[in-house]
Design a protein around this motif. Structure first.
Motif: not given
Length: 253
Positions: A110-116
């Protein structure tokens, strides 16, 4: 006394010239750790030191939790339940959760994408991942939406079907900046491992009874599941779902 003498003898065997041995008698260890100390039954000074270090780490964590609780912190971790707008994190909650143990990168999915981009939508995220070669490679997606502004909060969680795909996804999107022209942004995305929730089961368990699943919450605000690239229903809740709130104020009403 006999145990202390044995400890002194053991420490004496490891003693360096000119250095007095340091011994922590069992009777001086706080009551909370006496059982652990007795169970350790060190075989040499090195293992005794390791046992004592472990116990002190536990004591330090307990002190951190007490300080956090006494400070009145009401923050949430990075996975918002929907009771409040996604913001901040709670160290106390992280310490308290038994499943918050660190995993090796080879086990993480499980990953977290930031700065979308702030104008990013969940459907845009699906299309982007599919276009970039990850169609059918993810089974859980959650793009948090701010209940006040009704815009994206700037981050998302994605669960990949295997650890290998997760690592490929991580490397592909960390620093990614090839957004659709319509978004008019050039900022780079950053990727991190989701903590503490790792894996499909953990994420489903996190959200199935969340206020996000209340009937007043729009579908586009909710986490979704996939199987072989096709969307599948979220498991039904196991208890009554409360409407989302921020403090005492109800949201989306």
């Amino acid at each position: 006394q006999q145990q202390q003498q044995q400890q002194l003898q053991l420490c004496g065997q490891q003693q360096m010239p000119g250095v007095q041995p340091f011994v922590v008698p069992v009777c001086y260890i706080p009551n909370t750790f006496q059982a652990a100390a007795a169970a350790a039954q060190p075989q040499n000074a090195i293992t005794m030191g390791a046992a004592w270090t472990d116990m002190m780490a536990v004591a330090s964590s307990g002190s951190d939790m007490a300080r956090t609780a006494s400070s009145g912190s009401s923050g949430r971790d990075s996975h918002s339940t929907g009771d409040v707008a996604p913001s901040g994190s709670s160290a106390c909650q992280r310490f308290a959760r038994p499943h918050a143990a660190k995993r090796g990168e080879g086990q993480r999915v499980t990953v977290m994408l930031r700065s979308l981009p702030s104008s990013f939508t969940r459907s845009m995220l699906f299309k982007l991942m599919d276009t970039e070669g990850f169609a059918g490679k993810y089974d859980f997606v959650y793009l948090p939406i701010d209940f006040r502004t009704h815009g994206a909060s700037g981050f998302a969680f994605v669960n990949l079907v295997t650890a290998a795909e997760a690592m490929r996804f991580y490397r592909h999107f960390d620093g990614f900046a090839h957004w659709p022209v319509a978004l008019a942004t050039s900022k780079a995305c950053s990727v991190g491992w989701s903590d503490p929730y790792q894996g499909l089961d953990a994420n489903v368990g996190r959200y199935r009874n969340s206020p996000l699943m209340h009937e007043i919450v729009p579908d586009s605000y909710r986490p979704v599941l996939f199987s072989d690239g096709a969307r599948v229903p979220f498991p039904p809740p196991t208890k009554k779902i409360k409407p989302p709130r921020q403090g005492t104020e109800r949201m989306l009403v």
